[in-house]
Scaffold this motif. Structure first.
Motif, PDB file in Angstrom:
ATOM      1  N   UNK A  82       0.784  -1.114   0.030  1.00 15.94           N
ATOM      2  CA  UNK A  82      -0.058   0.076   0.107  1.00 15.94           C
ATOM      3  C   UNK A  82       0.892   1.083  -0.057  1.00 15.94           C
ATOM      4  N   UNK A  83       0.473   2.112  -0.820  1.00 14.66           N
ATOM      5  CA  UNK A  83       1.275   3.423  -0.851  1.00 14.66           C
ATOM      6  C   UNK A  83       1.335   4.162   0.329  1.00 14.66           C
ATOM      7  N   UNK A  84       2.445   4.963   0.499  1.00 16.62           N
ATOM      8  CA  UNK A  84       2.508   5.838   2.134  1.00 16.62           C
ATOM      9  C   UNK A  84       1.222   6.412   2.059  1.00 16.62           C
ATOM     10  N   UNK A  85       0.683   6.291   3.465  1.00 19.06           N
ATOM     11  CA  UNK A  85      -0.487   7.116   3.770  1.00 19.06           C
ATOM     12  C   UNK A  85      -1.891   6.440   3.252  1.00 19.06           C
ATOM     13  N   UNK A 133       1.822 -18.133  23.526  1.00 15.44           N
ATOM     14  CA  UNK A 133       1.343 -19.378  23.408  1.00 15.44           C
ATOM     15  C   UNK A 133       0.400 -19.741  22.378  1.00 15.44           C
ATOM     16  N   UNK A 134      -0.263 -18.602  22.141  1.00 11.22           N
ATOM     17  CA  UNK A 134      -1.574 -18.698  21.259  1.00 11.22           C
ATOM     18  C   UNK A 134      -1.640 -17.493  20.302  1.00 11.22           C
ATOM     19  N   UNK A 135      -0.539 -17.433  19.487  1.00 17.48           N
ATOM     20  CA  UNK A 135      -0.814 -16.078  18.411  1.00 17.48           C
ATOM     21  C   UNK A 135      -1.699 -16.248  17.480  1.00 17.48           C
ATOM     22  N   UNK A 136      -2.298 -15.073  17.178  1.00 12.21           N
ATOM     23  CA  UNK A 136      -3.431 -15.135  16.317  1.00 12.21           C
ATOM     24  C   UNK A 136      -3.116 -14.328  14.903  1.00 12.21           C
ATOM     25  N   UNK A 137      -1.964 -13.494  14.986  1.00 12.42           N
ATOM     26  CA  UNK A 137      -1.299 -12.814  13.866  1.00 12.42           C
ATOM     27  C   UNK A 137      -0.060 -12.411  14.251  1.00 12.42           C
ATOM     28  N   UNK A 138       0.920 -12.129  13.106  1.00 10.43           N
ATOM     29  CA  UNK A 138       2.206 -11.658  13.016  1.00 10.43           C
ATOM     30  C   UNK A 138       2.114 -10.623  12.109  1.00 10.43           C
ATOM     31  N   UNK A 139       2.595  -9.264  12.373  1.00 12.22           N
ATOM     32  CA  UNK A 139       2.597  -8.164  11.317  1.00 12.22           C
ATOM     33  C   UNK A 139       3.930  -7.894  11.466  1.00 12.22           C
ATOM     34  N   UNK A 140       4.450  -7.603  10.177  1.00 13.29           N
ATOM     35  CA  UNK A 140       5.807  -6.997   9.896  1.00 13.29           C
ATOM     36  C   UNK A 140       5.612  -5.871   8.998  1.00 13.29           C
ATOM     37  N   UNK A 156       0.857 -10.808   7.928  1.00 11.57           N
ATOM     38  CA  UNK A 156       0.983  -9.514   7.196  1.00 11.57           C
ATOM     39  C   UNK A 156       2.514  -8.956   7.055  1.00 11.57           C
ATOM     40  N   UNK A 157       2.836  -9.020   5.790  1.00 11.89           N
ATOM     41  CA  UNK A 157       4.004  -8.131   5.440  1.00 11.89           C
ATOM     42  C   UNK A 157       3.569  -6.930   4.754  1.00 11.89           C
ATOM     43  N   UNK A 158       3.810  -5.790   5.537  1.00 15.48           N
ATOM     44  CA  UNK A 158       3.390  -4.505   4.900  1.00 15.48           C
ATOM     45  C   UNK A 158       4.585  -3.692   4.347  1.00 15.48           C
ATOM     46  N   UNK A 159       4.192  -3.015   3.299  1.00 22.22           N
ATOM     47  CA  UNK A 159       5.257  -2.077   2.771  1.00 22.22           C
ATOM     48  C   UNK A 159       4.635  -1.262   1.429  1.00 22.22           C
ATOM     49  N   UNK A 160       5.183  -0.186   1.281  1.00 22.89           N
ATOM     50  CA  UNK A 160       4.986   0.786   0.073  1.00 22.89           C
ATOM     51  C   UNK A 160       6.183   0.469  -0.854  1.00 22.89           C
ATOM     52  N   UNK A 161       6.818  -0.203  -0.508  1.00 22.91           N
ATOM     53  CA  UNK A 161       8.161  -0.548  -1.353  1.00 22.91           C
ATOM     54  C   UNK A 161       8.564  -2.102  -1.168  1.00 22.91           C
ATOM     55  N   UNK A 162       7.794  -2.899  -1.088  1.00 24.77           N
ATOM     56  CA  UNK A 162       8.142  -4.139  -1.087  1.00 24.77           C
ATOM     57  C   UNK A 162       9.465  -4.692  -1.364  1.00 24.77           C
ATOM     58  N   UNK A 163      10.203  -5.609  -0.649  1.00 31.76           N
ATOM     59  CA  UNK A 163      11.320  -6.134  -1.087  1.00 31.76           C
ATOM     60  C   UNK A 163      11.278  -6.834  -2.452  1.00 31.76           C
ATOM     61  N   UNK A 164      12.197  -6.950  -3.374  1.00 31.26           N
ATOM     62  CA  UNK A 164      12.035  -7.460  -4.762  1.00 31.26           C
ATOM     63  C   UNK A 164      11.602  -9.088  -4.232  1.00 31.26           C
TER      64      UNK A 164
END
Ligand code: ADP
Ligand code: ZN
Ligand code: ZN
Length: 801
Positions: free
Chosen positions: A291-294, A379-386, A420-428
């Motif tokens: 998603x673009x910045x903002x 011990x009970x993870x429901x989501x991981x966000x980077x 969820x991996x989030x970025x406006x400029x994802x790694x290649x």
């Protein structure tokens, strides 16, 4: 009989396996896998981790565990398995993997002591030891005894022992409460004689606030008495003192106003829907939120986490260290309050330990932190966000050389939860995986305020030079700066520091001041008037004459933020400038204070290095200037173009995030380079395609995997010879399609007085590579252990230096 298999804290390949110890009967029901224990190891006492417990062993002579260090496991089953996986994936020792998952405070510290073994027969030792059986190593050293004790040690009359010291201590406070019932308090108040008015005041306070606990000083203040009055009441038994554990919460003194979820836009709704179904269906699925910045990515994170909390589960959020700003933390704290624990490098060792314990006690449900927060003992993870998944800082550059993204995926499989991996400029690499369908791509192309992305203008600094402008500001940037100051709008100015620094050079002979230990030039630090090496920390004063030719014309070149600040002061004396760089933000809280003062409009210009490129979200910023866009392009790193594109896009995103429109001016000496062109057009798609082509031609990721072997030794011949042997060995073992480069000198050929050579392996499929590299490490064990050779293996390296 119960036997513990223990991984001991002796970092060497020979000891990188389980050792069996007998569990003493009294601890049979106490000691469990994942606990730290203290065990004898040879003549030493060391810390170890219980990896498993069994009923029998092959080992003949079993030694006993000395004592457990924990009352409950510090690594749960999942984390123990994760540690084993990390060790095999990154080719590190198990002990390093286990230690990396725990806060630094829990790493054992050893104290060296000398113990008497002679049965008090020896008059010399009687004098040395007095009545004691042990003395500290330091003390022995200070008394000049070491040479004598060394002789005694040879005779077996003394020995050196290591004692494990546990650094982590909990902080406690003494709290005062009143154990009496209301009725009892009333009676006491009546009993007290008239002149003990002060005691009455305290009791009256507890009448009104029966359940309260307060510190002595707080209580004294609210009831208007001196602490001695409280002491008297304690002695009478009318008040009670308890010791309560205090968390060193670095955010405790701030009030967070609760924020409410925004109603999602249709674009956000589309993006979040598949995430929510993965949460409900307990599916391990990897999303790339591009998603673009903002565009409102953070709101997507917040609402996904809310869903997870509703299901009674936990969430991990990683943000890059550099953007773990108070603003970012605030957004999570204000939505989830005290459910949030924060882990970042700005915390003291004790503070980190406290936050970690909050998690193990299940007092926190959301962890927001830098890289190592991925090991949060939930011990009970429901989501991981980077967030900002493309950032360099997610890769650890020391053992274990892991990438947080890989750990996240491993844990998501265990917990059946989405990432969820989030970025406006994802790694290649990530974008390519999304293209192939390995990750699920979620796109958000519109900014929240519906403004287009800011207009970027690229200025060719060579033209400026030709036109006679020798200033560091182009005409265009300078004009816009002036305009913003008149309009009382704010500007962010970025000085790209990577690959570029201020160095000292002799104008007569061209001599550049170098680090005596590393092959790089020293960096000039204005504030302390010192020269520093950024690799080994070497410091020296600025010479007044050239060490080479004696000329006094030795001065510093290059542009530091200080120099830009001075120039701004000369050209725009009315501008109020805040400068943010490593020199000005060193003190704790400085970073935060500066940003706050900028947010409060106390300055017109925020001038800084990379650290200002991310996360800032201030309404009044309408201009972003990049003083030198291309310095990073010249680094010997195949990711140089990608990093340049990312930085320019990120910093451009700081402008015009709210009502006011934004503009960006990028100054460069290579305006024709595609990463600058496409960053100017804010066109990730075209950048991606061009860069993929370059990577394909160069056989780089994501087309090939890389493993980098770096060899170093103080003696250049030994380094070269080991590097050659290693390269030959690897070459003889790999399959045909694999490319081996080297051995070659590293881009920084000498660091901390060690010569460095490398061998780069590029491969598509190499199933036996790990095995080959393990054999290699074993083969060189002797040289590593006793001849000062160092071999580091970096699987999927981020830095090629
Ligand atoms: P990103 O993380 O993608 O850069 P942010 O999450 O910071 O974007 O969002 C930009 C701004 O828009 C923030 O001020 C945020 O509070 C606001 N915002 C996000 N989602 C919504 C929404 N659905 N309605 C209104 N404002 C929103
Ligand atoms: Zn000189
Ligand atoms: Zn150095």
């Amino acid at each position: 009989m119960k036997i513990a298999s223990v991984i001991v804290d002796v970092p060497a390949m020979q000891t990188d396996k389980c050792f069996d110890y007998l569990i003493p009967e009294k601890w049979e029901n106490v000691i469990q896998p994942g606990m730290r224990v203290i065990v004898p190891f040879g003549p030493r006492t060391v810390q170890g981790f219980v990896a498993g417990i069994k009923g029998s062993t092959e080992v003949g002579h079993l030694r006993e565990i000395i004592e457990p260090q924990d009352l409950a496991p510090v690594l749960n089953k999942e984390l123990l398995a994760l540690g084993d996986w990390l060790a095999s994936e990154t080719l590190c020792l198990k002990i390093s993997a286990y230690q990396a998952m725990l806060p630094a405070a829990m790493k054992a510290k050893y104290e060296k002591r000398v113990r008497r073994m002679d049965g008090h027969q020896n008059p010399f030792l009687d004098e040395v030891f007095g009545k004691k059986d042990e003395i500290g190593w330091k003390e022995a050293d200070q008394r000049g005894l070491l040479p004598f004790l060394q002789k005694e040690a040879k005779n077996g009359t003394v020995e050196v022992v290591y004692e494990v010291k546990n650094k982590a201590n909990k902080k406690t406070v003494r709290m005062i409460s009143c154990p009496l019932s209301e009725e009892e308090i009333r009676r006491r108040i009546e009993e007290i004689s008239g002149n003990a008015r002060k005691q009455k005041q305290v009791l009256e306070f507890f009448m009104k606030n029966p359940k309260i606990k307060a510190t002595v000083s707080d209580l004294a203040e609210v009831s208007g008495v001196s602490p001695s009055v409280i002491k008297t009441l304690l002695q009478k038994g009318w008040l009670e003192e308890t010791s309560e554990e205090l968390y060193r919460d670095p955010y405790a003194d701030r009030n967070f106003q609760r924020s409410v979820p925004h109603t999602l836009t249709s674009e956000q709704k589309q993006a979040i829907a598949p995430v929510l179904s993965a949460i409900h269906e307990k599916r391990s699925e990897i999303f790339l939120l591009y998603g673009v910045t903002g565009s409102g990515k953070t709101e997507i994170y917040l609402q996904s986490i809310q869903e997870v909390l509703n299901e009674g589960k936990e969430a991990i959020v990683l943000v890059p260290e550099i953007s773990l700003t108070p603003q970012m933390v605030h957004r999570f704290k204000s939505r989830f309050g005290n459910d949030v624990a924060v882990l970042h490098s700005g915390l003291s060792i004790g503070e980190k330990y406290d936050e970690w314990r909050k998690i193990t006690r299940k007092e926190a449900k959301v962890v927001v932190g830098a890289r190592s927060a991925i090991f949060a003992p939930f011990e009970n993870i429901g989501i991981i966000i980077i967030d900002e998944e493309h950032e360099n800082s997610y890769k650890q550059e020391d053992n274990p050389r892991y990438h947080a993204r890989d750990v996240a995926i491993f844990r998501s499989r265990n917990h059946h939860c989405p990432v969820i991996l989030g970025s406006a400029t994802p790694s290649l690499e990530s974008f390519a995986r999304a293209q192939k369908g390995v990750y699920t791509l979620l796109k958000m192309e519109k900014r929240m305020n519906n403004h287009p992305l800011p207009k970027v203008s690229i200025v060719d600094m060579r033209e400026e030079m030709r036109a006679g402008n020798r200033s560091m500001f182009s005409k265009e940037l300078f004009g816009k700066l002036k305009d913003r100051i008149e309009k009382k709008q704010q500007t962010v100015l970025l000085l790209n520091k990577r690959g570029y620094s201020s160095f000292v050079m002799c104008r007569d002979c061209g001599y550049v001041l170098q680090c005596p230990n590393c092959d790089i030039s020293l960096t000039y630090h204005r504030s302390t008037n010192e020269m520093k090496c950024h690799y080994c920390g070497y410091e020296t004063f600025v010479p007044t004459a050239c060490p080479e030719c004696g000329s006094p014309h030795i001065r510093y070149f290059g542009t530091g933020t200080q120099k830009v600040e001075e120039e701004l002061g000369r050209l725009l004396p009315e501008a109020r400038v805040i400068r943010m760089d490593v020199d000005t933000t060193g003190r704790k809280g400085a970073h935060e204070r500066m940003l706050k003062s900028f947010a409060d409009g106390e300055a017109d210009i925020l001038l800084g290095t990379q650290m200002i490129a991310k996360g800032l979200d201030f309404p009044n910023i309408t201009l972003v200037g990049v003083l030198n866009a291309d310095t990073m392009l010249h680094l010997p790193d195949f990711r140089a173009s990608e990093k340049t594109f990312q930085l320019l896009t990120q910093v451009s995103g700081r402008a015009g995030r709210h009502e006011l429109k934004g503009e960006v001016v990028v100054q460069t000496y290579t305006p024709e380079h595609y990463s600058i062109q496409f960053a100017g057009e804010q066109d990730y798609g075209r950048f991606y395609r061009q860069e993929m082509m370059m990577r394909k031609m160069g056989s780089y990721p994501p087309f090939y995997y890389l493993t980098l072997i770096t060899v170093s030794h103080e003696n250049v011949m030994k380094a070269v010879s080991a590097a050659e042997k290693i390269t030959r060995f690897v070459r003889s073992r790999v399959s045909d399609g694999t490319i081996i480069l080297g051995p070659a000198a590293c881009p920084i050929p000498r660091m901390k007085n060690r010569y460095r050579y490398q061998c780069l392996i590029k491969y598509k499929r190499e199933t036996r590579l790990k095995e080959t590299l393990t054999v290699l490490l074993e083969h060189f064990q002797h040289q590593i252990a006793s001849e000062g050779l160092s071999i580091s293996i970096d699987v999927n390296p981020n830095m090629m230096m």
